[in-house]
Design an enzyme around this catalytic site. Structure first.
Site, PDB file in Angstrom:
ATOM      1  N   CYS A 120       0.822  -1.217   0.000  1.00  0.00           N
ATOM      2  CA  CYS A 120       0.000   0.000   0.000  1.00  0.00           C
ATOM      3  C   CYS A 120       0.854   1.264   0.000  1.00  0.00           C
ATOM      4  O   CYS A 120       0.338   2.361  -0.214  1.00  0.00           O
ATOM      5  CB  CYS A 120      -0.917   0.021   1.219  1.00  0.00           C
ATOM      6  SG  CYS A 120      -2.104  -1.313   1.246  1.00  0.00           S
ATOM      7  N   HIS A 253      -2.640   7.351   4.392  1.00  0.00           N
ATOM      8  CA  HIS A 253      -3.167   6.148   3.745  1.00  0.00           C
ATOM      9  C   HIS A 253      -4.521   5.802   4.354  1.00  0.00           C
ATOM     10  O   HIS A 253      -4.696   5.834   5.568  1.00  0.00           O
ATOM     11  CB  HIS A 253      -2.175   5.001   3.941  1.00  0.00           C
ATOM     12  CG  HIS A 253      -2.669   3.697   3.413  1.00  0.00           C
ATOM     13  ND1 HIS A 253      -3.239   3.573   2.169  1.00  0.00           N
ATOM     14  CD2 HIS A 253      -2.675   2.458   3.961  1.00  0.00           C
ATOM     15  CE1 HIS A 253      -3.582   2.311   1.972  1.00  0.00           C
ATOM     16  NE2 HIS A 253      -3.252   1.615   3.044  1.00  0.00           N
ATOM     17  N   ASN A 283      -9.915   0.449   1.778  1.00  0.00           N
ATOM     18  CA  ASN A 283      -8.473   0.553   1.552  1.00  0.00           C
ATOM     19  C   ASN A 283      -8.174   0.115   0.115  1.00  0.00           C
ATOM     20  O   ASN A 283      -8.278  -1.061  -0.210  1.00  0.00           O
ATOM     21  CB  ASN A 283      -7.758  -0.334   2.571  1.00  0.00           C
ATOM     22  CG  ASN A 283      -6.250  -0.334   2.404  1.00  0.00           C
ATOM     23  OD1 ASN A 283      -5.710   0.182   1.415  1.00  0.00           O
ATOM     24  ND2 ASN A 283      -5.558  -0.924   3.367  1.00  0.00           N
TER      25      ASN A 283
HETATM   26  C1  LIG Z   1      -8.752  -5.788  11.093  1.00  0.00           C
HETATM   27  C2  LIG Z   1      -9.226  -4.840  12.184  1.00  0.00           C
HETATM   28  C3  LIG Z   1     -10.290  -3.906  11.667  1.00  0.00           C
HETATM   29  C4  LIG Z   1      -9.814  -5.667  13.319  1.00  0.00           C
HETATM   30  O1  LIG Z   1     -10.302  -4.788  14.330  1.00  0.00           O
HETATM   31  P1  LIG Z   1     -10.045  -5.127  15.863  1.00  0.00           P
HETATM   32  O2  LIG Z   1     -10.758  -4.125  16.656  1.00  0.00           O
HETATM   33  O3  LIG Z   1      -8.552  -5.249  16.025  1.00  0.00           O
HETATM   34  O4  LIG Z   1     -10.749  -6.494  16.002  1.00  0.00           O
HETATM   35  P2  LIG Z   1     -10.108  -7.858  16.514  1.00  0.00           P
HETATM   36  O5  LIG Z   1      -9.118  -8.355  15.501  1.00  0.00           O
HETATM   37  O6  LIG Z   1      -9.650  -7.638  17.907  1.00  0.00           O
HETATM   38  O7  LIG Z   1     -11.367  -8.775  16.454  1.00  0.00           O
HETATM   39  C5  LIG Z   1     -12.437  -8.583  17.365  1.00  0.00           C
HETATM   40  C6  LIG Z   1     -13.476  -9.632  17.081  1.00  0.00           C
HETATM   41  O8  LIG Z   1     -14.147  -9.312  15.846  1.00  0.00           O
HETATM   42  C7  LIG Z   1     -14.146 -10.435  14.996  1.00  0.00           C
HETATM   43  N1  LIG Z   1     -14.113  -9.980  13.612  1.00  0.00           N
HETATM   44  C8  LIG Z   1     -13.055  -9.828  12.789  1.00  0.00           C
HETATM   45  N2  LIG Z   1     -13.450  -9.366  11.593  1.00  0.00           N
HETATM   46  C9  LIG Z   1     -14.796  -9.239  11.664  1.00  0.00           C
HETATM   47  C10 LIG Z   1     -15.780  -8.810  10.761  1.00  0.00           C
HETATM   48  N3  LIG Z   1     -15.482  -8.416   9.518  1.00  0.00           N
HETATM   49  N4  LIG Z   1     -17.064  -8.791  11.183  1.00  0.00           N
HETATM   50  C11 LIG Z   1     -17.411  -9.163  12.407  1.00  0.00           C
HETATM   51  N5  LIG Z   1     -16.508  -9.596  13.317  1.00  0.00           N
HETATM   52  C12 LIG Z   1     -15.218  -9.618  12.951  1.00  0.00           C
HETATM   53  C13 LIG Z   1     -12.930 -11.217  15.380  1.00  0.00           C
HETATM   54  O9  LIG Z   1     -13.060 -12.577  15.003  1.00  0.00           O
HETATM   55  C14 LIG Z   1     -12.898 -11.038  16.875  1.00  0.00           C
HETATM   56  O10 LIG Z   1     -13.797 -11.945  17.461  1.00  0.00           O
HETATM   57  P3  LIG Z   1     -13.396 -12.714  18.808  1.00  0.00           P
HETATM   58  O11 LIG Z   1     -13.203 -11.620  19.812  1.00  0.00           O
HETATM   59  O12 LIG Z   1     -14.579 -13.573  19.040  1.00  0.00           O
HETATM   60  O13 LIG Z   1     -12.126 -13.428  18.481  1.00  0.00           O
HETATM   61  C15 LIG Z   1      -8.026  -4.018  12.754  1.00  0.00           C
HETATM   62  O14 LIG Z   1      -7.152  -4.849  13.453  1.00  0.00           O
HETATM   63  C16 LIG Z   1      -7.261  -3.322  11.666  1.00  0.00           C
HETATM   64  O15 LIG Z   1      -7.750  -2.409  11.039  1.00  0.00           O
HETATM   65  N6  LIG Z   1      -5.976  -3.709  11.466  1.00  0.00           N
HETATM   66  C17 LIG Z   1      -5.173  -3.078  10.421  1.00  0.00           C
HETATM   67  C18 LIG Z   1      -5.505  -3.697   9.091  1.00  0.00           C
HETATM   68  C19 LIG Z   1      -4.989  -2.894   7.928  1.00  0.00           C
HETATM   69  O16 LIG Z   1      -5.122  -1.708   7.899  1.00  0.00           O
HETATM   70  N7  LIG Z   1      -4.414  -3.581   6.942  1.00  0.00           N
HETATM   71  C20 LIG Z   1      -3.931  -2.990   5.747  1.00  0.00           C
HETATM   72  C21 LIG Z   1      -2.750  -2.130   6.000  1.00  0.00           C
HETATM   73  S1  LIG Z   1      -2.195  -1.410   4.527  1.00  0.00           S
END
Ligand SMILES: CC(C)(COP(=O)(O)OP(=O)(O)OC[C@H]1O[C@@H](n2cnc3c(N)ncnc32)[C@H](O)[C@@H]1OP(=O)(O)O)[C@@H](O)C(=O)NCCC(=O)NCCS
Length: 332
Positions: A120, A253, A283
């Site tokens: 990205c 970004h 994204n």
């Molecule tokens: C992916 C992201 C949104 C997850 O958000 P988070 O608040 O960290 O959520 P968690 O990973 O702690 O997951 C919380 C719960 O939601 C669940 N979950 C994950 N994706 C889900 C979705 N799309 N819908 C519903 N629930 C979801 C998980 O399984 C987890 O459940 P559990 O507690 O029973 O295990 C966040 O970590 C993120 O934005 N990371 C950066 C990703 C990114 O930007 N990547 C590209 C970079 S260029």
């Protein structure tokens, strides 16, 4: 790598264009494919919808209209370009490069053309390369494209990645200027975190698992992103001798609204100076920053003299910032 643009010729952005696919995919539609909800996606990411390419649409089909618009805005033709760099992880195919395909379609017969892979962050790396070639006098006009069709490499059964990404492309024309333009760049990579965001099986390394989709450790990438967005911007501003209060437009970004909010707060940039479109596009990887620039231009926020700070981060893991004194009055 960090550097101030003081040695070579001044280089600026002379034209800007972008293109997203027509098809809008809402969070509700995604909840038909995976166990998720509009509420979860909006709360955790700020994303409401994204654009998804049609089956027959490849990256060059998005990049070409974006490039044509950028050329038109710069008042030049394809034949005037002597360098094309396309930042992407989803080229039309491994080779020929999408840049070479674009050169042909645009009639850029004198252009060097290649693709660049930095996740990205690709658009930031490509801007720095284009800047370097022009500042050194190796090229006169560069077309720099950032774009991806990530929907092709997503696992449409994996809710942890599917909801985050969208498709889109943007392009800029770089030209030398009398003054203003780029002030400096900061770019970096930390390969030790590479497996937190990767596409195993997409190259010459053989993997036992034939599943070739984006795999991500969301929490680790979140921690990385919040750290580098702030650090990279602070390092660059300091090296350029610019105070954060002087930044008129901040283009981070567009990965997640929570990441953007965190960086904006830590940097101390007022929210009205931040460009946000993650809600509409998700994204879009290398397309994210040029799409956001195009939004800022459409809003009339890119004025001649505006100081614009951009920071990207992504697979690699990589990051990069650029600081530019905008030289062209916005065409609203
Ligand atoms: C992916 C992201 C949104 C997850 O958000 P988070 O608040 O960290 O959520 P968690 O990973 O702690 O997951 C919380 C719960 O939601 C669940 N979950 C994950 N994706 C889900 C979705 N799309 N819908 C519903 N629930 C979801 C998980 O399984 C987890 O459940 P559990 O507690 O029973 O295990 C966040 O970590 C993120 O934005 N990371 C950066 C990703 C990114 O930007 N990547 C590209 C970079 S260029």
């Amino acid at each position: 790598m960090i550097g101030v643009a003081r040695e070579g010729l001044p280089v600026t952005i002379a034209g800007l264009g972008c293109r997203v696919p027509d098809r809008v995919v809402t969070n509700d539609e995604l909840s038909q494919y995976v166990d998720t909800s509009d509420e979860w996606i909006r709360e955790r990411t700020g994303i409401r919808e994204r654009r998804i390419a049609a089956p027959e649409e490849a990256l060059s089909d998005l990049a070409l209209p974006a490039a044509r618009k950028a050329l038109e805005r710069a008042g030049i033709e394809g034949a005037d370009i002597d360098l094309i760099i396309v930042a992407t992880v989803t080229p039309d195919m491994a080779f020929p490069s999408t840049a070479a395909i674009l050169a042909d379609r645009l009639g850029a017969v004198d252009a060097a053309a290649y693709d660049l892979s930095a996740g990205c962050t690709g658009f930031m790396y490509a801007l720095a390369q284009g800047y370097g070639m022009l500042a050194a006098g190796l090229a006169k006009r560069a077309l720099v494209v950032g774009g991806d069709v990530l929907s092709r490499i997503l696992d449409w059964t994996d809710r942890s990645t599917l909801v985050l990404f969208g498709d889109g492309a943007g392009a800029v024309v770089l030209e030398t200027a009398d003054s203003g333009g780029f002030l400096g760049f900061e770019l970096g990579a930390d390969g030790s975190g590479g497996e937190n965001l990767w596409l195993p099986g997409s190259g010459s390394r053989i993997f036992e698992d034939p599943d070739r989709h984006v795999k991500m450790n969301g929490r680790e990438v979140f921690k990385f992103a919040t750290r580098v967005l702030v650090q990279s911007a602070e390092d660059l501003l300091e090296r350029c001798g610019v105070a954060v209060a002087d930044v008129d437009v901040y283009v981070p970004h567009q990965a997640n609204l929570r990441i953007i909010d965190h960086a904006t707060r830590k940097l101390g940039i007022p929210s009205e100076r931040v460009v946000i479109n993650v809600d509409r596009y998700g994204n879009t990887s290398s397309g994210s920053i040029p799409l956001a620039l195009a939004d800022a231009e459409a809003d009339g926020r890119l004025r001649a003299g505006s100081l614009v700070l951009m920071t990207g981060m992504g697979a690699g893991l990589t990051w990069g910032s650029a600081l530019i004194r905008w030289t062209k009055e916005t065409a609203v």
